[in-house]
Design a protein around this motif. Structure first.
Motif, PDB file in Angstrom:
ATOM      1  N   GLU A  56       0.830  -1.198   0.000  1.00  0.00           N
ATOM      2  CA  GLU A  56       0.000   0.000   0.000  1.00  0.00           C
ATOM      3  C   GLU A  56       0.874   1.261   0.000  1.00  0.00           C
ATOM      4  O   GLU A  56       0.386   2.352   0.306  1.00  0.00           O
ATOM      5  N   GLU A  57       2.120   1.131  -0.442  1.00  0.00           N
ATOM      6  CA  GLU A  57       3.087   2.228  -0.327  1.00  0.00           C
ATOM      7  C   GLU A  57       2.960   3.223  -1.494  1.00  0.00           C
ATOM      8  O   GLU A  57       3.961   3.653  -2.076  1.00  0.00           O
ATOM      9  N   HIS A  58       1.755   3.598  -1.824  1.00  0.00           N
ATOM     10  CA  HIS A  58       1.504   4.425  -3.009  1.00  0.00           C
ATOM     11  C   HIS A  58       2.092   5.829  -2.868  1.00  0.00           C
ATOM     12  O   HIS A  58       2.817   6.310  -3.757  1.00  0.00           O
ATOM     13  N   PRO A 106       1.883  -2.805  11.179  1.00  0.00           N
ATOM     14  CA  PRO A 106       0.657  -2.517  11.937  1.00  0.00           C
ATOM     15  C   PRO A 106       0.946  -2.447  13.440  1.00  0.00           C
ATOM     16  O   PRO A 106       0.614  -3.335  14.212  1.00  0.00           O
ATOM     17  N   VAL A 107       1.601  -1.363  13.837  1.00  0.00           N
ATOM     18  CA  VAL A 107       2.035  -1.147  15.223  1.00  0.00           C
ATOM     19  C   VAL A 107       1.619   0.255  15.637  1.00  0.00           C
ATOM     20  O   VAL A 107       1.798   1.209  14.868  1.00  0.00           O
ATOM     21  N   ILE A 108       1.082   0.404  16.839  1.00  0.00           N
ATOM     22  CA  ILE A 108       0.717   1.715  17.367  1.00  0.00           C
ATOM     23  C   ILE A 108       1.952   2.338  17.996  1.00  0.00           C
ATOM     24  O   ILE A 108       2.476   1.838  18.990  1.00  0.00           O
ATOM     25  N   GLU A 109       2.437   3.422  17.437  1.00  0.00           N
ATOM     26  CA  GLU A 109       3.700   4.024  17.890  1.00  0.00           C
ATOM     27  C   GLU A 109       3.575   4.587  19.303  1.00  0.00           C
ATOM     28  O   GLU A 109       2.602   5.251  19.653  1.00  0.00           O
ATOM     29  N   GLN A 110       4.630   4.312  20.116  1.00  0.00           N
ATOM     30  CA  GLN A 110       4.674   4.818  21.485  1.00  0.00           C
ATOM     31  C   GLN A 110       6.036   5.430  21.797  1.00  0.00           C
ATOM     32  O   GLN A 110       6.490   5.402  22.935  1.00  0.00           O
ATOM     33  N   THR A 111       6.691   5.993  20.787  1.00  0.00           N
ATOM     34  CA  THR A 111       8.025   6.557  20.998  1.00  0.00           C
ATOM     35  C   THR A 111       7.999   7.924  21.653  1.00  0.00           C
ATOM     36  O   THR A 111       8.982   8.350  22.263  1.00  0.00           O
ATOM     37  N   GLY A 112       6.894   8.660  21.504  1.00  0.00           N
ATOM     38  CA  GLY A 112       6.825  10.020  22.020  1.00  0.00           C
ATOM     39  C   GLY A 112       7.549  11.032  21.159  1.00  0.00           C
ATOM     40  O   GLY A 112       7.689  12.199  21.550  1.00  0.00           O
ATOM     41  N   LEU A 113       7.989  10.637  19.968  1.00  0.00           N
ATOM     42  CA  LEU A 113       8.661  11.567  19.072  1.00  0.00           C
ATOM     43  C   LEU A 113       7.696  12.659  18.617  1.00  0.00           C
ATOM     44  O   LEU A 113       6.507  12.404  18.440  1.00  0.00           O
ATOM     45  N   PRO A 114       8.182  13.880  18.390  1.00  0.00           N
ATOM     46  CA  PRO A 114       7.281  14.943  17.931  1.00  0.00           C
ATOM     47  C   PRO A 114       6.703  14.678  16.549  1.00  0.00           C
ATOM     48  O   PRO A 114       5.668  15.248  16.199  1.00  0.00           O
ATOM     49  N   TYR A 115       7.345  13.821  15.776  1.00  0.00           N
ATOM     50  CA  TYR A 115       6.862  13.464  14.443  1.00  0.00           C
ATOM     51  C   TYR A 115       6.359  12.020  14.404  1.00  0.00           C
ATOM     52  O   TYR A 115       6.351  11.377  13.365  1.00  0.00           O
ATOM     53  N   ALA A 116       5.927  11.522  15.568  1.00  0.00           N
ATOM     54  CA  ALA A 116       5.424  10.146  15.647  1.00  0.00           C
ATOM     55  C   ALA A 116       4.222   9.950  14.732  1.00  0.00           C
ATOM     56  O   ALA A 116       3.427  10.867  14.507  1.00  0.00           O
ATOM     57  N   SER A 117       4.088   8.740  14.221  1.00  0.00           N
ATOM     58  CA  SER A 117       2.976   8.423  13.334  1.00  0.00           C
ATOM     59  C   SER A 117       1.654   8.369  14.093  1.00  0.00           C
ATOM     60  O   SER A 117       1.567   7.790  15.183  1.00  0.00           O
ATOM     61  N   THR A 118       0.631   8.960  13.502  1.00  0.00           N
ATOM     62  CA  THR A 118      -0.738   8.825  14.009  1.00  0.00           C
ATOM     63  C   THR A 118      -1.614   8.148  12.957  1.00  0.00           C
ATOM     64  O   THR A 118      -2.837   8.153  13.068  1.00  0.00           O
ATOM     65  N   ALA A 121      -4.755   2.184   9.801  1.00  0.00           N
ATOM     66  CA  ALA A 121      -5.113   1.448   8.587  1.00  0.00           C
ATOM     67  C   ALA A 121      -5.710   0.117   8.994  1.00  0.00           C
ATOM     68  O   ALA A 121      -5.628  -0.305  10.153  1.00  0.00           O
ATOM     69  N   THR A 122      -6.297  -0.548   8.029  1.00  0.00           N
ATOM     70  CA  THR A 122      -6.887  -1.872   8.263  1.00  0.00           C
ATOM     71  C   THR A 122      -6.177  -2.882   7.364  1.00  0.00           C
ATOM     72  O   THR A 122      -6.416  -2.925   6.160  1.00  0.00           O
ATOM     73  N   PRO A 123      -5.282  -3.685   7.919  1.00  0.00           N
ATOM     74  CA  PRO A 123      -4.581  -4.686   7.125  1.00  0.00           C
ATOM     75  C   PRO A 123      -5.461  -5.880   6.811  1.00  0.00           C
ATOM     76  O   PRO A 123      -6.671  -5.886   7.110  1.00  0.00           O
ATOM     77  N   ALA A 124      -4.877  -6.910   6.223  1.00  0.00           N
ATOM     78  CA  ALA A 124      -5.635  -8.085   5.796  1.00  0.00           C
ATOM     79  C   ALA A 124      -6.337  -8.783   6.958  1.00  0.00           C
ATOM     80  O   ALA A 124      -7.341  -9.468   6.767  1.00  0.00           O
ATOM     81  N   SER A 125      -5.816  -8.600   8.173  1.00  0.00           N
ATOM     82  CA  SER A 125      -6.441  -9.218   9.346  1.00  0.00           C
ATOM     83  C   SER A 125      -7.832  -8.678   9.615  1.00  0.00           C
ATOM     84  O   SER A 125      -8.629  -9.297  10.330  1.00  0.00           O
ATOM     85  N   GLY A 126      -8.137  -7.479   9.062  1.00  0.00           N
ATOM     86  CA  GLY A 126      -9.437  -6.870   9.278  1.00  0.00           C
ATOM     87  C   GLY A 126      -9.531  -6.047  10.544  1.00  0.00           C
ATOM     88  O   GLY A 126     -10.575  -5.466  10.835  1.00  0.00           O
TER      89      GLY A 126
END
Length: 447
Positions: A56-58, A106-118, A121-126
């Motif tokens: 999905e890296e469009h 498919p990981v919820i980021e917990q680094t606390g970085l100011p540019y952390a990902s929010t 998405a819904t992978p094949a697992s649903g």
């Protein structure tokens, strides 16, 4: 995927090193890279904040393809679904391919970085989840672009054909083979040499380079065992053939495939990661389902393990008294991820060049690991004509090394929601290492 893991010897060595050593000699490659670093770090932060899942890296592919076109590469998008192939022909000489992978996890980021990902998405697992570059592919891409810039501005210093690929779906182990099956070696110049780097959560200062001649990463097989039984009431087990008991026997017996069928000198792993059966306290189910990960290095070892799994499953079912029509069904997922083999002579030569460039203390030989990487596919597609090497770059921040030394606090692994590498050290080292290797392999005027 998780690769370089700590060893006591490596930890002692790394902590003794302290700060990274100075380069063996000054070079204009490094000076040019220093000028590029602010832009590369801005790119890294953008990639980190906007990860995309496998295949999905469009948007990722589009923004990087645009950069490669601006550098003068002939760029083709959509190779192997979302892969990007960039080619720069610069006279006679060898074909060198440099690769970076693009997908997040498919990981919820917990680094606390100011540019952390929010991103979600819904992978094949649903199951809708957060998305994170928890394996450091963002550092790979930024380093890749840095190498491309260095090489594009130095066309008078090398001769040959440079092929630079952005690969999708490494985390699924499917992206490399997808690109190959989509004509990577027929539609584009076929490489003689393929190189890539991967960041590592290693007990070594950030920017340290690890390499492994020969087998570096393992075959990765996913195996399902459907255990059948004869269900019934939990109060009357004698009227049933309990698939949970049978499945448990299979789990225990599987370890003898490693300990008694496989040579103790040949690394092998069989891990049962999932065991599902039944739905109620007092009902004996009529089936159980096991999920295994199986790791090996050689094709022969792989076959021995898979044959052993089939033999154990059937043998335990026969012992339990199941009829032929209820024998367990063993399914090996295809395609699997083959082991990664670094051509020894090629790898030692590149390591020697890295030592000369970065200094002895920044380059070390790392042990092979049982993680997997589909980088293996690029050599495996033509092992007689393609030499390959993947190497590690430690991304472990200094404060993590201090905590490891003083408190014994373990390092977060790749794929951890807490993994926040020293991205600047990884990007800087990766860009210089890739670019310098390409320059060495494609000397101007044939050397």
């Amino acid at each position: 995927m998780s690769y370089l893991r700590p060893t006591l010897a490596m930890t002692a060595c790394a902590l003794a090193l302290g700060a990274l050593s100075s380069p063996a000699q000054a070079n204009d490659l490094r000076a040019s890279l220093e000028d590029d670093m602010p832009d590369l770090m801005e790119l890294y932060r953008d990639l980190h904040a906007n990860p995309e899942l496998s295949f999905e890296e469009h948007e990722t592919a589009a923004k990087l393809a645009k950069r490669m076109r601006a550098l003068g590469f002939e760029v083709t998008e959509g190779v192997g679904q979302t892969g990007v192939v960039s080619v720069m022909k610069n006279g006679d000489g060898p074909v060198v391919m440099l690769r970076a992978d693009m997908d997040g996890l498919p990981v919820i980021e917990q680094t606390g970085l100011p540019y952390a990902s929010t991103v979600t998405a819904t992978p094949a697992s649903g199951v809708t989840t957060g998305v994170m570059h928890a394996c450091g592919h963002d550092t790979h891409m930024a380093g890749f672009i840095g190498a491309a810039q260095l090489l594009a501005e130095r066309k008078d210093e090398w001769s040959g054909t440079l092929v630079m690929i952005l690969q999708p779906a490494e985390e699924l182990g499917l992206g490399a083979i997808a690109m190959i099956e989509d004509g990577l070696y027929s539609r584009f110049p076929k490489p003689e040499y393929v190189l890539a780097f991967h960041d590592a959560a290693a007990p070594a200062p950030a920017g340290t380079i690890g390499y492994t001649p020969g087998y570096a990463l393992a075959n990765v097989d996913s195996v399902d065992i459907h255990v059948k039984g004869i269900g019934g009431h939990g109060a009357y087990p004698h009227t049933t053939v309990d698939p949970i008991v049978l499945g448990s026997a299979i789990v225990m017996k599987l370890q003898t495939v490693v300990s008694r069928s496989s040579s103790p000198l040949d690394p092998a792993v069989i891990t049962v990661g999932s065991f599902h059966a039944g739905a109620k306290h007092n009902i004996i189910s009529d089936e159980a389902k096991l999920q295994l990960t199986v790791r090996s290095y050689s094709d022969e070892s792989r076959q021995l393990l898979l044959d052993g799994i089939r033999r154990v499953a059937r043998g335990e079912a026969v012992t339990a008294g199941l009829p032929e029509e209820l024998m367990p069904v063993v399914t090996v997922e295809e395609p699997y991820t083959p082991s990664t083999f670094n051509d020894p002579d090629f790898t030692e030569a590149r390591a020697a060049a890295f030592r000369s460039r970065f200094g002895e203390q920044r380059v070390f030989e790392a042990p092979a690991v049982m993680g997997g990487e589909d980088f293996s596919q690029f050599r495996r597609a033509d092992p007689d004509n393609v030499k390959s090497m993947i190497f590690w770059i430690s991304g472990t921040p200094a404060e993590m090394l201090t905590a490891l030394k003083e408190e014994g606090k373990p390092l977060p692994s790749l794929h951890s929601p807490f993994w926040a590498p020293d991205a600047e050290a990884v990007v800087r080292t990766g860009a210089e290492a890739l670019a310098s290797a390409a320059l060495d392999l494609m000397p101007a005027n044939g050397g």
